[in-house]
Scaffold this motif. Structure first.
Motif, PDB file in Angstrom:
ATOM      1  N   LEU A  23     -39.258 -53.019 -45.360  1.00 29.67           N
ATOM      2  CA  LEU A  23     -38.994 -54.404 -44.979  1.00 29.67           C
ATOM      3  C   LEU A  23     -39.598 -55.374 -45.996  1.00 29.67           C
ATOM      4  CD1 LEU A  23     -40.020 -54.012 -41.215  1.00 29.67           C
ATOM      5  CD2 LEU A  23     -37.680 -54.302 -42.050  1.00 29.67           C
ATOM      6  N   PRO A  24     -39.228 -56.650 -45.914  1.00 32.37           N
ATOM      7  CA  PRO A  24     -39.881 -57.636 -46.794  1.00 32.37           C
ATOM      8  C   PRO A  24     -41.379 -57.758 -46.523  1.00 32.37           C
ATOM      9  CG  PRO A  24     -37.835 -58.516 -45.886  1.00 32.37           C
ATOM     10  CD  PRO A  24     -38.107 -57.240 -45.166  1.00 32.37           C
ATOM     11  N   SER A  25     -41.790 -57.548 -45.245  1.00 31.39           N
ATOM     12  CA  SER A  25     -43.210 -57.662 -44.901  1.00 31.39           C
ATOM     13  C   SER A  25     -43.490 -56.878 -43.628  1.00 31.39           C
ATOM     14  CB  SER A  25     -43.605 -59.131 -44.700  1.00 31.39           C
ATOM     15  OG  SER A  25     -42.866 -59.708 -43.641  1.00 31.39           O
ATOM     16  N   PHE A  26     -44.771 -56.629 -43.373  1.00 32.52           N
ATOM     17  CA  PHE A  26     -45.175 -55.954 -42.147  1.00 32.52           C
ATOM     18  C   PHE A  26     -45.029 -56.891 -40.950  1.00 32.52           C
ATOM     19  CE2 PHE A  26     -47.497 -53.557 -45.368  1.00 32.52           C
ATOM     20  CZ  PHE A  26     -47.313 -52.251 -44.937  1.00 32.52           C
ATOM     21  N   TYR A  27     -44.914 -56.307 -39.758  1.00 32.67           N
ATOM     22  CA  TYR A  27     -44.951 -57.093 -38.526  1.00 32.67           C
ATOM     23  C   TYR A  27     -46.336 -57.724 -38.420  1.00 32.67           C
ATOM     24  CZ  TYR A  27     -44.774 -58.272 -33.556  1.00 32.67           C
ATOM     25  OH  TYR A  27     -44.799 -58.945 -32.351  1.00 32.67           O
ATOM     26  N   SER A  28     -46.389 -59.046 -38.455  1.00 34.33           N
ATOM     27  CA  SER A  28     -47.667 -59.723 -38.673  1.00 34.33           C
ATOM     28  C   SER A  28     -48.207 -60.451 -37.453  1.00 34.33           C
ATOM     29  CB  SER A  28     -47.538 -60.721 -39.840  1.00 34.33           C
ATOM     30  OG  SER A  28     -46.557 -61.697 -39.538  1.00 34.33           O
ATOM     31  N   ASN A  29     -47.733 -60.087 -36.261  1.00 33.64           N
ATOM     32  CA  ASN A  29     -48.312 -60.660 -35.052  1.00 33.64           C
ATOM     33  C   ASN A  29     -49.364 -59.710 -34.486  1.00 33.64           C
ATOM     34  OD1 ASN A  29     -46.933 -63.248 -34.497  1.00 33.64           O
ATOM     35  ND2 ASN A  29     -45.098 -61.986 -34.416  1.00 33.64           N
ATOM     36  N   TYR A  30     -50.436 -60.288 -34.020  1.00 28.09           N
ATOM     37  CA  TYR A  30     -51.519 -59.544 -33.379  1.00 28.09           C
ATOM     38  C   TYR A  30     -50.963 -58.918 -32.108  1.00 28.09           C
ATOM     39  CZ  TYR A  30     -56.516 -59.081 -32.002  1.00 28.09           C
ATOM     40  OH  TYR A  30     -57.776 -58.636 -31.663  1.00 28.09           O
ATOM     41  N   HIS A  31     -51.080 -57.592 -31.953  1.00 26.84           N
ATOM     42  CA  HIS A  31     -50.446 -56.914 -30.829  1.00 26.84           C
ATOM     43  C   HIS A  31     -51.181 -55.607 -30.517  1.00 26.84           C
ATOM     44  CE1 HIS A  31     -48.782 -54.829 -34.321  1.00 26.84           C
ATOM     45  NE2 HIS A  31     -48.458 -53.833 -33.520  1.00 26.84           N
ATOM     46  N   ARG A  32     -50.776 -54.977 -29.453  1.00 25.48           N
ATOM     47  CA  ARG A  32     -51.346 -53.691 -29.061  1.00 25.48           C
ATOM     48  C   ARG A  32     -50.249 -52.836 -28.429  1.00 25.48           C
ATOM     49  NH1 ARG A  32     -54.721 -55.826 -23.729  1.00 25.48           N
ATOM     50  NH2 ARG A  32     -52.880 -56.301 -22.468  1.00 25.48           N
ATOM     51  N   HIS A  33     -50.545 -51.560 -28.217  1.00 24.74           N
ATOM     52  CA  HIS A  33     -49.660 -50.663 -27.483  1.00 24.74           C
ATOM     53  C   HIS A  33     -50.497 -49.518 -26.931  1.00 24.74           C
ATOM     54  CE1 HIS A  33     -49.911 -48.868 -31.468  1.00 24.74           C
ATOM     55  NE2 HIS A  33     -49.269 -49.903 -31.956  1.00 24.74           N
ATOM     56  N   LYS A  34     -49.999 -48.876 -25.909  1.00 23.27           N
ATOM     57  CA  LYS A  34     -50.784 -47.841 -25.221  1.00 23.27           C
ATOM     58  C   LYS A  34     -50.899 -46.563 -26.047  1.00 23.27           C
ATOM     59  CE  LYS A  34     -46.893 -45.885 -22.626  1.00 23.27           C
ATOM     60  NZ  LYS A  34     -46.375 -45.518 -21.291  1.00 23.27           N
ATOM     61  N   GLU A  35     -50.036 -46.414 -27.052  1.00 17.45           N
ATOM     62  CA  GLU A  35     -50.049 -45.209 -27.883  1.00 17.45           C
ATOM     63  C   GLU A  35     -51.094 -45.309 -28.996  1.00 17.45           C
ATOM     64  OE1 GLU A  35     -46.085 -45.825 -26.061  1.00 17.45           O
ATOM     65  OE2 GLU A  35     -47.376 -47.069 -27.324  1.00 17.45           O
ATOM     66  N   ILE A  36     -51.640 -44.174 -29.394  1.00 11.92           N
ATOM     67  CA  ILE A  36     -52.429 -44.088 -30.622  1.00 11.92           C
ATOM     68  C   ILE A  36     -51.449 -44.166 -31.789  1.00 11.92           C
ATOM     69  CG2 ILE A  36     -53.944 -42.604 -32.017  1.00 11.92           C
ATOM     70  CD1 ILE A  36     -54.951 -41.385 -29.393  1.00 11.92           C
ATOM     71  N   GLN A  37     -51.841 -44.843 -32.862  1.00 13.82           N
ATOM     72  CA  GLN A  37     -50.966 -45.045 -34.019  1.00 13.82           C
ATOM     73  C   GLN A  37     -51.598 -44.471 -35.278  1.00 13.82           C
ATOM     74  OE1 GLN A  37     -49.716 -49.129 -34.582  1.00 13.82           O
ATOM     75  NE2 GLN A  37     -49.498 -48.891 -36.792  1.00 13.82           N
ATOM     76  N   LEU A  38     -50.810 -43.706 -36.020  1.00 14.16           N
ATOM     77  CA  LEU A  38     -51.185 -43.238 -37.355  1.00 14.16           C
ATOM     78  C   LEU A  38     -50.257 -43.915 -38.349  1.00 14.16           C
ATOM     79  CD1 LEU A  38     -51.540 -39.355 -36.924  1.00 14.16           C
ATOM     80  CD2 LEU A  38     -53.364 -40.917 -37.518  1.00 14.16           C
ATOM     81  N   GLU A 183     -51.970 -66.813 -31.770  1.00 16.18           N
ATOM     82  CA  GLU A 183     -51.689 -68.154 -32.290  1.00 16.18           C
ATOM     83  C   GLU A 183     -52.860 -68.680 -33.126  1.00 16.18           C
ATOM     84  OE1 GLU A 183     -50.727 -70.619 -28.980  1.00 16.18           O
ATOM     85  OE2 GLU A 183     -48.763 -69.702 -28.652  1.00 16.18           O
ATOM     86  N   ILE A 184     -54.079 -68.417 -32.662  1.00 16.43           N
ATOM     87  CA  ILE A 184     -55.271 -68.843 -33.403  1.00 16.43           C
ATOM     88  C   ILE A 184     -55.330 -68.137 -34.756  1.00 16.43           C
ATOM     89  CG2 ILE A 184     -57.798 -68.794 -33.426  1.00 16.43           C
ATOM     90  CD1 ILE A 184     -57.603 -68.924 -30.290  1.00 16.43           C
ATOM     91  N   PHE A 185     -55.092 -66.833 -34.752  1.00 17.75           N
ATOM     92  CA  PHE A 185     -55.146 -66.051 -35.989  1.00 17.75           C
ATOM     93  C   PHE A 185     -54.045 -66.477 -36.955  1.00 17.75           C
ATOM     94  CE2 PHE A 185     -57.302 -62.101 -33.898  1.00 17.75           C
ATOM     95  CZ  PHE A 185     -58.490 -62.807 -33.819  1.00 17.75           C
ATOM     96  N   GLN A 186     -52.825 -66.672 -36.436  1.00 16.52           N
ATOM     97  CA  GLN A 186     -51.708 -67.051 -37.303  1.00 16.52           C
ATOM     98  C   GLN A 186     -51.975 -68.402 -37.974  1.00 16.52           C
ATOM     99  OE1 GLN A 186     -49.295 -65.081 -38.147  1.00 16.52           O
ATOM    100  NE2 GLN A 186     -49.730 -63.472 -36.657  1.00 16.52           N
ATOM    101  N   TYR A 187     -52.477 -69.353 -37.214  1.00 12.54           N
ATOM    102  CA  TYR A 187     -52.793 -70.670 -37.773  1.00 12.54           C
ATOM    103  C   TYR A 187     -53.857 -70.537 -38.862  1.00 12.54           C
ATOM    104  CZ  TYR A 187     -54.049 -75.611 -38.060  1.00 12.54           C
ATOM    105  OH  TYR A 187     -54.305 -76.886 -38.512  1.00 12.54           O
ATOM    106  N   THR A 188     -54.857 -69.696 -38.605  1.00 19.24           N
ATOM    107  CA  THR A 188     -55.944 -69.519 -39.566  1.00 19.24           C
ATOM    108  C   THR A 188     -55.440 -68.897 -40.858  1.00 19.24           C
ATOM    109  OG1 THR A 188     -57.492 -69.218 -37.720  1.00 19.24           O
ATOM    110  CG2 THR A 188     -58.249 -68.528 -39.912  1.00 19.24           C
ATOM    111  N   PHE A 189     -54.600 -67.885 -40.757  1.00 14.73           N
ATOM    112  CA  PHE A 189     -54.051 -67.252 -41.962  1.00 14.73           C
ATOM    113  C   PHE A 189     -53.179 -68.226 -42.762  1.00 14.73           C
ATOM    114  CE2 PHE A 189     -55.030 -63.062 -40.024  1.00 14.73           C
ATOM    115  CZ  PHE A 189     -55.591 -62.443 -41.134  1.00 14.73           C
ATOM    116  N   GLN A 190     -52.482 -69.107 -42.067  1.00 13.81           N
ATOM    117  CA  GLN A 190     -51.588 -70.051 -42.751  1.00 13.81           C
ATOM    118  C   GLN A 190     -52.333 -71.228 -43.377  1.00 13.81           C
ATOM    119  OE1 GLN A 190     -48.651 -71.171 -39.819  1.00 13.81           O
ATOM    120  NE2 GLN A 190     -48.033 -69.042 -39.480  1.00 13.81           N
ATOM    121  N   HIS A 191     -53.500 -71.580 -42.831  1.00 13.46           N
ATOM    122  CA  HIS A 191     -54.170 -72.819 -43.248  1.00 13.46           C
ATOM    123  C   HIS A 191     -55.595 -72.617 -43.748  1.00 13.46           C
ATOM    124  CE1 HIS A 191     -50.930 -75.366 -41.626  1.00 13.46           C
ATOM    125  NE2 HIS A 191     -50.888 -74.531 -40.600  1.00 13.46           N
TER     126      HIS A 191
END
Length: 286
Positions: A23-38, A183-191
């Motif tokens: 993709l052009p970029s990674f999925y950049s929203n702060y998120h979680r899921h019940k699965e372990i991720q590698l 939203e707090i994190f996204q604003y901080t990364f942008q500004h």
């Protein structure tokens, strides 16, 4: 307008689910899921945020993200030719009965004691690239057996993993809180390169400044100023290495500091090195 979810469902593919991102970029929203991720980073770099912890990521690194651990991969701004990663997801609660045979003791122990998310540096991870590719291109029982072999190999490398412990013991906050923090994190990364007042960031969270300070400290175990400085210094570290022609003063101003003295003080507090020492140490490693 695309709806942003904090708890993201993983598309079911069986016991082991695989997602290949080109993709052009990674999925950049702060998120979680019940699965372990590698995750194996085949191409791309940027900032990995997990819990309240920020860390630069590079190609040929492996990350283990524990179940329900909030996280995001933020692509570096200068990446122009896209990213490539393979993500493997599995729900250990549905998987563990398969590991009751004694031959799987090491695998079972490793998975049951992940506890916190981890990183495997490129020097150790690159040998596993083909194993991730094989899991991605296989299906059914072949995928399952390839996955078990991968975990068995990873379980032998315990001393080579870097812990990404965030210091936040409670992962189970609500989806509404997760979206607000995103939203707090996204604003901080942008500004982060601009002047961000407490009133500015509190308005993003729809709070008074006093309420915001208490809220942010409760959920991240650090003040917003500390978090903002960590983002700024993490960006400054990249600029010091990648843009060696830039002066320290220019980098300081581009990352939101209003004077070099303050920049040097905060830089040393976070990295334990002065900017010149940091550059020298990085060149010695290369």
């Amino acid at each position: 307008m695309k709806v942003v979810q904090f708890t993201v469902p993983v598309v079911y593919q069986g016991s082991i689910c695989v997602q290949e991102d080109i993709l052009p970029s990674f999925y950049s929203n702060y998120h979680r899921h019940k699965e372990i991720q590698l995750t194996y980073i085949l191409k791309g770099r940027g900032t990995f945020m997990i819990g309240n912890f920020t860390h630069s990521f590079e190609e040929d690194e492996i990350y283990i993200v524990d179940a329900d651990e909030p996280h995001m991969f933020k692509t570096a701004e200068d990446i122009k030719d896209g990213i490539h990663a393979i993500h493997i997801f599995f729900d250990y609660e549905h998987f563990k009965s398969f590991l009751d045979f004694p031959e799987f003791d090491d695998v079972k122990y490793f998975l049951e004691h992940i506890n916190v998310s981890k990183k495997l540096d490129a020097e150790h991870a690159v040998a596993l690239k083909d194993k991730f590719v094989q899991i991605n291109t296989s299906a059914g029982i072949d995928r399952l057996l390839s996955f078990v072999k991968l975990i068995n190999f990873l379980s032998k490398k315990v001393d080579q993993w870097t812990s990404l412990y965030t210091g936040i013991p409670q992962k189970k906050f609500s989806d509404a809180e997760g979206l607000r923090i995103n939203e707090i994190f996204q604003y901080t990364f942008q500004h982060f390169g601009d002047k961000i007042s407490l009133e500015d960031i509190a308005a993003v969270a729809h709070m008074t400044p006093h309420a915001f300070c208490k809220y942010f400290k409760k959920h991240t175990r650090k003040t917003y100023v500390t978090f903002l400085n960590e983002i700024r210094i993490e960006r400054a570290c990249k600029m010091l290495i990648d843009e060696s022609s830039e002066s320290v003063s220019n980098i300081a101003f581009k990352t939101g500091f209003n004077n070099v003295v303050n920049f040097n003080r905060v830089f040393k507090k976070i990295t334990k090195h002065s900017p010149s020492e940091y550059v020298q140490e990085h060149r010695m490693r290369d």
